[in-house]
Motif scaffolding. Structure first.
Motif, short mmCIF file in Angstrom:
data_model
loop_
_atom_site.label_atom_id
_atom_site.label_comp_id
_atom_site.label_asym_id
_atom_site.label_seq_id
_atom_site.Cartn_x
_atom_site.Cartn_y
_atom_site.Cartn_z
N ASN A 42 0.83 -1.21 0.00
CA ASN A 42 0.00 0.00 0.00
C ASN A 42 0.86 1.25 0.00
OD1 ASN A 42 -2.39 -1.44 -0.02
ND2 ASN A 42 -2.55 -1.48 2.20
N TRP A 43 1.92 1.25 0.80
CA TRP A 43 2.82 2.40 0.83
C TRP A 43 3.50 2.57 -0.52
CZ3 TRP A 43 7.94 3.45 0.00
CH2 TRP A 43 8.37 4.72 0.40
N GLY A 44 3.90 1.46 -1.15
CA GLY A 44 4.53 1.53 -2.47
C GLY A 44 3.60 2.16 -3.51
N GLU A 85 -8.15 5.56 -4.87
CA GLU A 85 -7.92 6.04 -3.50
C GLU A 85 -8.95 5.48 -2.58
OE1 GLU A 85 -6.03 9.39 -2.91
OE2 GLU A 85 -5.41 9.64 -4.94
N THR A 130 1.18 4.26 -2.87
CA THR A 130 1.10 5.67 -2.51
C THR A 130 2.33 6.43 -3.01
OG1 THR A 130 -0.22 5.15 -0.56
CG2 THR A 130 0.89 7.29 -0.57
N TYR A 131 3.49 5.82 -2.88
CA TYR A 131 4.74 6.43 -3.34
C TYR A 131 4.71 6.62 -4.85
CZ TYR A 131 9.71 7.31 -3.92
OH TYR A 131 10.91 7.87 -4.25
N PHE A 132 4.29 5.58 -5.59
CA PHE A 132 4.16 5.71 -7.04
C PHE A 132 3.26 6.87 -7.40
CE2 PHE A 132 4.95 0.93 -7.94
CZ PHE A 132 6.28 1.14 -8.16
N HIS A 133 2.12 6.94 -6.75
CA HIS A 133 1.13 7.99 -7.03
C HIS A 133 1.71 9.37 -6.71
CE1 HIS A 133 -2.78 9.75 -7.65
NE2 HIS A 133 -2.74 10.30 -6.45
N ALA A 134 2.35 9.49 -5.57
CA ALA A 134 2.91 10.78 -5.14
C ALA A 134 4.00 11.28 -6.09
CB ALA A 134 3.46 10.67 -3.73
N ASN A 135 4.65 10.36 -6.77
CA ASN A 135 5.73 10.73 -7.67
C ASN A 135 5.32 10.68 -9.15
OD1 ASN A 135 8.31 11.21 -6.05
ND2 ASN A 135 7.41 9.41 -5.09
#
Length: 127
Positions: free
Chosen positions: A110-112, A127, A114-119
């Motif tokens: 899940n964090w990964g 979401e 989120t990281y992809f999305h944020a970058n």
């Protein structure tokens, strides 16, 4: 427990008050350290696998996969079942301790995302 961890921990130079806070994180890192261990966990949480199945699923050499599986067995995270038949059959599965790590794997995934999305690397994430 892997004896190399005890040796590494005994040589740790961190003060005892900080060590008590960091040791659980450090030990978790030691157990999952290895380029392919998280993929091994992920595939084994889907169910028991034979070595040949894992070898097809994970893009590493047989020697590397064998080494990482041996470490996970030694750590008590993965169970290795050997069937005395011809041809030999070996299956790998998560131990109860390994199954407790499934929530961590899920959180990391899940964090990964989120990281992809944020970058901007993944724009169709729900979401």
């Amino acid at each position: 427990m892997n004896s190399k961890y005890l040796e590494e921990c005994s040589e740790c130079k961190i003060s005892n008050d900080v060590k008590m806070q960091l040791c659980p994180y450090c030990m978790a890192q030691k157990v999952i350290m290895g380029k392919w261990k998280l993929l091994i966990f992920w595939h084994l949480q889907q169910g028991t696998k034979r070595f040949s199945q894992l070898n097809r699923l994970i893009p590493c050499t047989q020697a590397t996969l064998n080494s990482q599986l041996k470490e996970l067995v030694l750590d008590g995270i993965v169970h290795r079942e050997v069937y005395q038949i011809i041809p030999p059959k070996v299956e790998y599965s998560l131990t109860p301790l390994g199954e407790k790590f499934c929530d961590v794997i899920s959180s990391m995934g899940n964090w990964g995302l989120t990281y992809f999305h944020a970058n901007g690397m993944l724009t169709d994430m729900k979401e």
